[in-house]
Design a protein around this motif. Structure first.
Motif, PDB file in Angstrom:
ATOM      1  N   PRO A 163     -44.381  47.282 -52.595  1.00 15.23           N
ATOM      2  CA  PRO A 163     -44.482  46.062 -51.787  1.00 15.23           C
ATOM      3  C   PRO A 163     -44.446  46.407 -50.300  1.00 15.23           C
ATOM      4  CG  PRO A 163     -42.286  46.262 -52.750  1.00 15.23           C
ATOM      5  CD  PRO A 163     -43.100  47.389 -53.301  1.00 15.23           C
ATOM      6  N   VAL A 164     -45.392  45.879 -49.543  1.00 15.30           N
ATOM      7  CA  VAL A 164     -45.429  46.185 -48.105  1.00 15.30           C
ATOM      8  C   VAL A 164     -44.547  45.218 -47.316  1.00 15.30           C
ATOM      9  CG1 VAL A 164     -47.717  47.260 -48.149  1.00 15.30           C
ATOM     10  CG2 VAL A 164     -47.526  44.822 -47.716  1.00 15.30           C
ATOM     11  N   LEU A 165     -44.032  45.722 -46.199  1.00 15.44           N
ATOM     12  CA  LEU A 165     -43.236  44.933 -45.251  1.00 15.44           C
ATOM     13  C   LEU A 165     -42.132  44.131 -45.956  1.00 15.44           C
ATOM     14  CD1 LEU A 165     -46.307  43.705 -43.150  1.00 15.44           C
ATOM     15  CD2 LEU A 165     -44.642  45.409 -42.425  1.00 15.44           C
ATOM     16  N   THR A 182     -46.139  44.480 -38.139  1.00 16.95           N
ATOM     17  CA  THR A 182     -46.803  45.599 -38.816  1.00 16.95           C
ATOM     18  C   THR A 182     -45.753  46.604 -39.299  1.00 16.95           C
ATOM     19  OG1 THR A 182     -47.111  46.651 -36.663  1.00 16.95           O
ATOM     20  CG2 THR A 182     -48.965  45.389 -37.517  1.00 16.95           C
ATOM     21  N   ALA A 183     -46.180  47.534 -40.124  1.00 11.66           N
ATOM     22  CA  ALA A 183     -45.255  48.497 -40.740  1.00 11.66           C
ATOM     23  C   ALA A 183     -44.686  49.469 -39.708  1.00 11.66           C
ATOM     24  CB  ALA A 183     -45.978  49.270 -41.831  1.00 11.66           C
ATOM     25  N   GLY A 184     -43.422  49.821 -39.903  1.00  6.98           N
ATOM     26  CA  GLY A 184     -42.768  50.803 -39.035  1.00  6.98           C
ATOM     27  C   GLY A 184     -43.079  52.222 -39.480  1.00  6.98           C
ATOM     28  N   GLU A 185     -42.571  53.182 -38.718  1.00  4.33           N
ATOM     29  CA  GLU A 185     -42.860  54.597 -38.962  1.00  4.33           C
ATOM     30  C   GLU A 185     -42.498  55.058 -40.377  1.00  4.33           C
ATOM     31  OE1 GLU A 185     -41.763  57.929 -36.108  1.00  4.33           O
ATOM     32  OE2 GLU A 185     -41.936  56.188 -34.777  1.00  4.33           O
ATOM     33  N   ASN A 233     -44.198  56.585 -45.999  1.00  4.44           N
ATOM     34  CA  ASN A 233     -44.012  56.442 -47.452  1.00  4.44           C
ATOM     35  C   ASN A 233     -45.169  55.746 -48.156  1.00  4.44           C
ATOM     36  OD1 ASN A 233     -41.540  57.667 -47.254  1.00  4.44           O
ATOM     37  ND2 ASN A 233     -40.421  55.735 -46.997  1.00  4.44           N
ATOM     38  N   ASN A 234     -45.902  54.937 -47.427  1.00 12.25           N
ATOM     39  CA  ASN A 234     -46.962  54.138 -48.053  1.00 12.25           C
ATOM     40  C   ASN A 234     -48.130  53.985 -47.078  1.00 12.25           C
ATOM     41  OD1 ASN A 234     -48.528  52.339 -49.470  1.00 12.25           O
ATOM     42  ND2 ASN A 234     -47.111  50.629 -49.351  1.00 12.25           N
ATOM     43  N   SER A 235     -49.117  54.863 -47.214  1.00 11.70           N
ATOM     44  CA  SER A 235     -50.248  54.857 -46.265  1.00 11.70           C
ATOM     45  C   SER A 235     -51.019  53.540 -46.312  1.00 11.70           C
ATOM     46  CB  SER A 235     -51.196  56.014 -46.583  1.00 11.70           C
ATOM     47  OG  SER A 235     -51.715  55.864 -47.888  1.00 11.70           O
ATOM     48  N   ARG A 236     -50.923  52.817 -47.448  1.00 13.20           N
ATOM     49  CA  ARG A 236     -51.686  51.567 -47.560  1.00 13.20           C
ATOM     50  C   ARG A 236     -51.091  50.437 -46.732  1.00 13.20           C
ATOM     51  NH1 ARG A 236     -53.165  52.467 -53.867  1.00 13.20           N
ATOM     52  NH2 ARG A 236     -55.021  53.670 -53.471  1.00 13.20           N
ATOM     53  N   SER A 237     -49.897  50.688 -46.167  1.00 10.02           N
ATOM     54  CA  SER A 237     -49.295  49.644 -45.323  1.00 10.02           C
ATOM     55  C   SER A 237     -49.894  49.665 -43.914  1.00 10.02           C
ATOM     56  CB  SER A 237     -47.775  49.841 -45.232  1.00 10.02           C
ATOM     57  OG  SER A 237     -47.484  51.067 -44.575  1.00 10.02           O
TER      58      SER A 237
END
Length: 303
Positions: free
Chosen positions: A9-11, A279-282, A287-291
């Motif tokens: 799951p993203v974010l 948006t996604a943090g570092e 851990n998840n390039s798709r984010s």
């Protein structure tokens, strides 16, 4: 299959924090997938809380959560209002939708979503629907194909691409991913991986009427949310993000003409909770390039 193997799951932390979950509230996860977001929402609910989840994908149904507080609706989220009414779950405190294709769908070659595997050109999120990517490539007119690649994939040479497909499809079958890639190989521009991703995105959006479904979701979320309830939408490309941003800002699904003589200002429906998309943090990016392309917008419904 574990939910994390199915789809990360993203974010996740940002979603949970910004939804401001009430322990006894009613929440909707419109895109269940591997259930990662749902499990996190559920962990913040007490025994009186409820979670209604939507997913039209058979594979996602196999991940369902065995919990009396959860209702699984195996349909597209564009039917949100109808099923919430059916399950006596209106009004709701929060609606979440993660519009990304799940990792599982991308990694299952025979679903036809990914350029990395060979398989049928399918791309249906709901296996019960009839239109496939192969049928589009076989039956759409040149003009319609051009429009599709232009609008949904932002493909730079959409006209040439459409012409190539229509010219060559009579003599060459276009049933599988590899057949299609071979057919359009001569007209691929720039970075082949990026180009194919744009072409496949356009086909997937058309097969599943993704923008139409998103418009339905936004309008119906407005109807079912309580005043003060929150809507959180995670998008993965500019077409979706523009739509969500525009709707939150002015309650309209189409871009407004900047007409200085237009006196009607639609009443404000939402107050943005996030001024800019989150948006996604570092750590998450590592851990998840798709984010990388995920953008989260959250808004609160006004009274």
């Amino acid at each position: 299959m574990g939910a994390s193997e199915y789809h990360l799951p993203v974010l996740l932390h940002e979603v949970i924090e910004l939804l401001q979950i009430k322990p006894d509230g009613i929440y909707v996860d419109a895109t269940f997938g591997g259930g990662g977001h749902s499990r996190a929402i559920l962990s913040h609910l007490n025994e009186n809380g409820r979670l209604i989840v939507f997913d039209q994908d058979e594979d996602a149904y196999n991940n369902r959560i065995d919990d009396p507080r959860v209702t699984f609706v195996q349909h597209n989220f564009r039917h949100l209002q109808r099923f919430l009414r059916l399950h006596k779950a209106i009004p709701v405190d929060g609606v979440l939708a993660d519009l990304g294709v799940s990792s599982h769908q991308f990694d299952t070659g025979e679903r036809g979503f990914s350029t990395r595997f060979d398989g049928d050109l399918d791309m249906r999120m709901d296996q019960r629907s009839e239109l496939t990517a192969a049928q589009i490539l076989k039956t759409y007119s040149e003009q319609r194909l051009q429009q599709l690649f232009q609008d949904f994939g932002e493909v730079t040479n959409a006209k040439t691409l459409a012409n190539t497909i229509v010219t060559l499809r009579k003599a060459h079958p276009v049933r599988t991913i590899n057949e299609f890639k071979a057919l359009i190989q001569p007209v691929v521009k720039g970075n082949p991986a990026k180009y194919l991703a744009q072409v496949f995105q356009a086909l997937r959006i058309e097969v599943n009427d993704e923008l139409g479904a998103l418009k339905d979701l936004l309008q119906q979320a407005t109807e079912v949310l309580k005043p003060g309830g929150r809507m959180a939408i995670i998008t993965f490309h500019s077409l979706e993000d523009r739509l969500v941003k525009n709707y939150i800002k002015n309650g309209l699904l189409e871009m407004q003409d900047d007409n200085p003589f237009a006196f009607e200002t639609p009443p404000k429906i939402f107050q943005p909770v996030t001024k800019k998309p989150v948006t996604a943090g570092e750590v998450e990016l590592k851990n998840n390039s798709r984010s990388r392309s995920a953008k989260l917008r959250v808004a609160e419904k006004l009274a």
